[in-house]
Write an enzyme that holds these catalytic residues in place. Structure first.
Site, PDB file in Angstrom:
ATOM      1  N   ARG A  67      46.027  39.113  47.934  1.00 35.55           N
ATOM      2  CA  ARG A  67      44.498  38.228  48.739  1.00 35.55           C
ATOM      3  C   ARG A  67      43.926  38.035  47.374  1.00 35.55           C
ATOM      4  NH1 ARG A  67      39.371  39.570  49.761  1.00 35.55           N
ATOM      5  NH2 ARG A  67      38.472  38.530  51.537  1.00 35.55           N
ATOM      6  N   LYS A  97      37.758  41.904  40.649  1.00 30.49           N
ATOM      7  CA  LYS A  97      37.031  43.088  41.022  1.00 30.49           C
ATOM      8  C   LYS A  97      36.390  43.795  39.942  1.00 30.49           C
ATOM      9  CE  LYS A  97      38.213  43.704  45.974  1.00 30.49           C
ATOM     10  NZ  LYS A  97      38.807  44.708  46.888  1.00 30.49           N
TER      11      LYS A  97
END
Length: 275
Positions: free
Chosen positions: A255, A221
């Protein structure tokens, strides 16, 4: 700490790894890679062989300012993928990344094991009812607004305190519906500034008092590559660093896009903490 997935008891004494499979054309990292059956099956096989405990399938990109996708389009994207994965890998514990109860329902009816809802039921009033009816584990994430509006909703007096209150209310509501297996996700990158993301990560252990498993997702991210001044493509090492820190703060599910590295991270942290 355990959850029940399709009659299989999952124990979180050892943290688990959830592999990400985006079947969207516009996801921030892997958009467009997995839109045909062959590429999907090859990627699922790779992640399972590398040690993924769950596969998380999403058909609606939730990146900031993501394009709106209709309910019909989301179902047309995701349902064939659910069917083909479970046809070829029937023992897969498949998680469905959706905030729509209708998508959750049809995917559960076709064999999905978990629902992963970025809105914690706030974008679809029927979601808790569907989860309770089918008794599948439910991942509820912290977010404000929608993917289209969330980045304008980052004004908090005390972000961690407000998130703890948010999760306390959502967990209590879910339990009143009869939902037994709940997982929380702090929602890194969702309605949070760069500094807020790191504050939440620093204080992640405070969420343990809720007594439910914590899932973290920072795989590649912008909170990583903005600090390192690189790109999503170059953010694997940074992802591993944050995964390691999250495990030390009590995370039970990672995740990730890169399963092999996350599984190695779990093994090494377990080795350290066993002494």
């Amino acid at each position: 700490m355990t959850i029940n997935c399709k009659g299989k008891l999952i124990d979180f004494d050892v943290p688990k790894v959830m592999g990400i499979l985006n079947v969207t054309p516009n996801s921030f990292f892997d958009g467009g890679k997995y839109t045909n059956p062959q590429s999907v099956l090859l990627q699922v096989e790779k992640m399972l062989n590398q040690g993924a405990d769950f596969i998380d399938v999403g058909a609606y990109s939730s990146k900031p300012n993501a394009e709106f996708v209709s309910e019909i389009e989301e179902q047309n994207r995701i349902l064939p993928i659910v069917k083909i994965i479970l046809k070829h890998f029937p023992d897969t514990l498949l998680s469905i990344d959706t905030f729509r109860s209708s998508i959750a329902k049809v995917c559960i009816e076709n064999g999905a094991a978990i629902i992963n809802d970025i809105s914690a039921g706030k974008l679809d009033d029927a979601m808790f009812e569907i989860i309770a009816k089918h008794q599948v584990p439910y991942i509820m994430m912290h977010m404000r607004g929608t993917p289209q509006t969330m980045q304008s909703l980052t004004n908090y007096e005390n972000i961690v305190k407000e998130m703890v209150h948010y999760f306390s209310e959502r967990v209590a509501t879910a339990q009143r519906f009869g939902i037994n297996d709940i997982i929380i996700d702090p929602g890194f990158g969702f309605a949070k500034t760069l500094d807020q993301n790191y504050e939440v990560l620093h204080k992640l252990d405070l969420f343990q008092f809720l007594e439910v498993p914590i899932l973290t997702g920072f795989s590649r991210k912008s909170m990583i590559h903005k600090v390192l001044e690189t790109s999503a493509l170059e953010s694997l090492n940074g992802t591993t660093v944050l995964n390691t820190f999250a495990l030390s703060k009590g995370a039970k599910i990672l995740r990730v896009h890169d399963v092999k590295e996350a599984v190695e991270c779990v093994k090494l942290v377990q080795k350290i903490t066993n002494y």
